[in-house]
Scaffold this motif. Sequence first.
Motif, PDB file in Angstrom:
ATOM      1  N   THR A 179       0.918  -1.273   0.124  1.00 14.93           N
ATOM      2  CA  THR A 179      -0.052  -0.224  -0.111  1.00 14.93           C
ATOM      3  C   THR A 179       0.774   1.117  -0.110  1.00 14.93           C
ATOM      4  O   THR A 179       0.377   2.320  -0.213  1.00 14.93           O
ATOM      5  CB  THR A 179      -0.866   0.096   1.359  1.00 14.93           C
ATOM      6  N   GLN A 180       2.231   1.048   0.233  1.00 23.16           N
ATOM      7  CA  GLN A 180       2.985   2.259   0.390  1.00 23.16           C
ATOM      8  C   GLN A 180       3.306   2.757  -1.283  1.00 23.16           C
ATOM      9  O   GLN A 180       3.081   1.826  -2.040  1.00 23.16           O
ATOM     10  CB  GLN A 180       4.230   1.956   0.837  1.00 23.16           C
ATOM     11  N   HIS A 181       3.565   3.987  -1.308  1.00 23.28           N
ATOM     12  CA  HIS A 181       4.002   4.553  -2.789  1.00 23.28           C
ATOM     13  C   HIS A 181       5.128   4.023  -3.057  1.00 23.28           C
ATOM     14  O   HIS A 181       6.167   3.559  -2.358  1.00 23.28           O
ATOM     15  CB  HIS A 181       4.127   6.156  -2.412  1.00 23.28           C
ATOM     16  N   GLU A 182       5.150   3.787  -4.321  1.00 20.09           N
ATOM     17  CA  GLU A 182       6.194   3.244  -4.690  1.00 20.09           C
ATOM     18  C   GLU A 182       7.728   3.702  -4.555  1.00 20.09           C
ATOM     19  O   GLU A 182       8.597   3.046  -4.418  1.00 20.09           O
ATOM     20  CB  GLU A 182       6.189   2.757  -6.387  1.00 20.09           C
ATOM     21  N   MET A 183       7.522   5.093  -4.563  1.00 18.17           N
ATOM     22  CA  MET A 183       8.774   5.907  -4.570  1.00 18.17           C
ATOM     23  C   MET A 183       9.344   5.468  -2.931  1.00 18.17           C
ATOM     24  O   MET A 183      10.585   5.639  -2.681  1.00 18.17           O
ATOM     25  CB  MET A 183       8.606   7.302  -4.433  1.00 18.17           C
ATOM     26  N   VAL A 184       8.580   5.275  -1.941  1.00 21.90           N
ATOM     27  CA  VAL A 184       9.109   4.690  -0.593  1.00 21.90           C
ATOM     28  C   VAL A 184       9.544   3.499  -0.681  1.00 21.90           C
ATOM     29  O   VAL A 184      10.664   3.161  -0.103  1.00 21.90           O
ATOM     30  CB  VAL A 184       7.695   4.765   0.116  1.00 21.90           C
ATOM     31  N   ARG A 185       8.758   2.506  -1.365  1.00 16.96           N
ATOM     32  CA  ARG A 185       9.326   1.380  -1.410  1.00 16.96           C
ATOM     33  C   ARG A 185      10.643   0.942  -2.155  1.00 16.96           C
ATOM     34  O   ARG A 185      11.693   0.243  -1.532  1.00 16.96           O
ATOM     35  CB  ARG A 185       8.362   0.180  -2.247  1.00 16.96           C
ATOM     36  N   HIS A 186      10.864   1.730  -3.140  1.00 16.86           N
ATOM     37  CA  HIS A 186      12.034   1.681  -4.046  1.00 16.86           C
ATOM     38  C   HIS A 186      13.010   2.067  -3.065  1.00 16.86           C
ATOM     39  O   HIS A 186      14.145   1.398  -3.086  1.00 16.86           O
ATOM     40  CB  HIS A 186      11.741   2.591  -5.187  1.00 16.86           C
ATOM     41  N   GLU A 187      12.886   3.276  -2.374  1.00 14.89           N
ATOM     42  CA  GLU A 187      14.044   3.688  -1.626  1.00 14.89           C
ATOM     43  C   GLU A 187      14.358   2.719  -0.561  1.00 14.89           C
ATOM     44  O   GLU A 187      15.476   2.804   0.138  1.00 14.89           O
ATOM     45  CB  GLU A 187      13.681   5.327  -1.035  1.00 14.89           C
ATOM     46  N   CYS A 188      13.451   2.233   0.155  1.00 14.34           N
ATOM     47  CA  CYS A 188      13.694   1.205   1.253  1.00 14.34           C
ATOM     48  C   CYS A 188      14.417   0.007   0.746  1.00 14.34           C
ATOM     49  O   CYS A 188      15.424  -0.579   1.328  1.00 14.34           O
ATOM     50  CB  CYS A 188      12.225   0.429   1.969  1.00 14.34           C
ATOM     51  N   ALA A 189      14.123  -0.342  -0.672  1.00 12.29           N
ATOM     52  CA  ALA A 189      14.927  -1.433  -1.138  1.00 12.29           C
ATOM     53  C   ALA A 189      16.561  -1.240  -1.367  1.00 12.29           C
ATOM     54  O   ALA A 189      17.272  -1.784  -1.019  1.00 12.29           O
ATOM     55  CB  ALA A 189      14.485  -1.973  -2.790  1.00 12.29           C
ATOM     56  N   GLU A 190      16.574   0.085  -1.878  1.00  8.26           N
ATOM     57  CA  GLU A 190      17.980   0.452  -2.027  1.00  8.26           C
ATOM     58  C   GLU A 190      18.743   0.646  -0.559  1.00  8.26           C
ATOM     59  O   GLU A 190      20.029   0.485  -0.624  1.00  8.26           O
ATOM     60  CB  GLU A 190      18.122   2.039  -2.821  1.00  8.26           C
ATOM     61  N   ALA A 191      17.878   1.235   0.317  1.00  4.21           N
ATOM     62  CA  ALA A 191      18.725   1.346   1.460  1.00  4.21           C
ATOM     63  C   ALA A 191      19.093  -0.036   2.239  1.00  4.21           C
ATOM     64  O   ALA A 191      20.109  -0.306   2.815  1.00  4.21           O
ATOM     65  CB  ALA A 191      17.657   1.980   2.640  1.00  4.21           C
ATOM     66  N   LEU A 192      18.173  -1.031   2.072  1.00  6.83           N
ATOM     67  CA  LEU A 192      18.478  -2.413   2.370  1.00  6.83           C
ATOM     68  C   LEU A 192      19.661  -2.826   1.623  1.00  6.83           C
ATOM     69  O   LEU A 192      20.653  -3.791   2.281  1.00  6.83           O
ATOM     70  CB  LEU A 192      17.491  -3.450   2.157  1.00  6.83           C
ATOM     71  N   GLY A 193      19.801  -2.565   0.408  1.00  6.31           N
ATOM     72  CA  GLY A 193      21.023  -2.971  -0.427  1.00  6.31           C
ATOM     73  C   GLY A 193      22.227  -2.124   0.108  1.00  6.31           C
ATOM     74  O   GLY A 193      23.414  -2.859   0.027  1.00  6.31           O
ATOM     75  N   SER A 194      22.090  -1.047   0.503  1.00  9.04           N
ATOM     76  CA  SER A 194      23.294  -0.349   1.215  1.00  9.04           C
ATOM     77  C   SER A 194      23.615  -1.100   2.601  1.00  9.04           C
ATOM     78  O   SER A 194      24.919  -1.225   2.822  1.00  9.04           O
ATOM     79  CB  SER A 194      23.032   0.925   1.421  1.00  9.04           C
ATOM     80  N   ILE A 195      22.868  -1.534   3.180  1.00  8.72           N
ATOM     81  CA  ILE A 195      23.372  -2.177   4.598  1.00  8.72           C
ATOM     82  C   ILE A 195      23.780  -3.575   4.207  1.00  8.72           C
ATOM     83  O   ILE A 195      24.753  -4.054   4.932  1.00  8.72           O
ATOM     84  CB  ILE A 195      22.006  -2.262   5.509  1.00  8.72           C
ATOM     85  N   ALA A 196      23.182  -4.441   3.411  1.00  3.21           N
ATOM     86  CA  ALA A 196      24.001  -5.307   2.744  1.00  3.21           C
ATOM     87  C   ALA A 196      24.010  -6.591   3.718  1.00  3.21           C
ATOM     88  O   ALA A 196      25.027  -7.299   3.435  1.00  3.21           O
ATOM     89  CB  ALA A 196      25.121  -4.820   1.861  1.00  3.21           C
TER      90      ALA A 196
END
Length: 306
Positions: free
Chosen positions: A240-257
């Motif tokens: 239900t979240q805006h895709e710009m939020v979900r996309h940024e969460c994905a990239e943040a998780l990729g940075s934490i890695a």
Amino acid sequence: MNDLMKNKNYVIEQIGNILVDQTRPMKERFRALFTLKNIGGETSIHCIERCFDDPSVLLKHECAYCLGQMGDSFAVPKLESILKNTAEDPIVRHEAGEALAAIGKESSLEILQNYIDDPCVEVSETCQLAVQKMKHNTFMESKVSRNPYYSVDPAPPYPLDQYSTTELESILLDENRSLYDRYRAMFSLRNMESNSAALSLAKGLDCGSALYRHEIAYILGQMQKENTVQQLAKLLCDETQHEMVRHECAEALGSIATEECMEILARYLTDERTVVRESCEVALDMCDYENNKEFQYANALLKISS
């Protein structure tokens, strides 16, 4: 020297060809984009601008982001045209507005003011922040509040010697405060670099507009704190979240890695939202960047010719 410059430009253009090649995997095109960002200069900017005809909203958004971070006024006309184009996806237009403020050319102020009441709230809020930033004298803040991440941000932080973590969290979460004030608190907490500041920021993922939550996620990606993985994963998983939020969460998780991050990202490689699944693909590829011989070769040539 001319031969060296020709060689360098040739290499840049070859990287640019990878960026615009829609048959290449998105992860390879992202590597090309950020290589061009790091090289800089008009040839790199021209290569990035060619990509705005691409169907990928995510890629165009990242192109606008990179142009803003490069800080070169050569990119201003293209970014202004994207902001003005109401047929363009709001995610791309928002990033173009933010990029114009990052570059900070005075002539862009009038254009940004024209869109502070844009029908798209993400674009409207971005332009409001951009206008306030460009009108704000950030000299003193930049002197007393170090940015350990060297990014050009949408708002200046508060001086860290004047606020505690608790006070900044209070501003961050106060929806009666202006978005600009809350952004300032946001970047102040980031600059603290502590686990407790990261947890304060993560509380912001549960409130505010989509633009606000997306910026929180971006900052948590910069900080790379493992104690925020669950909060980021929660929003990535929330359809239900805006895709710009979900996309940024994905990239943040990729940075934490962490391994946990990679497992979470892998689940959304087939997400219904193109921006989300492309973000997960790119995020999973972050750790492989240094092993790509194609880009190591290009970077080696650029070092020789610079």
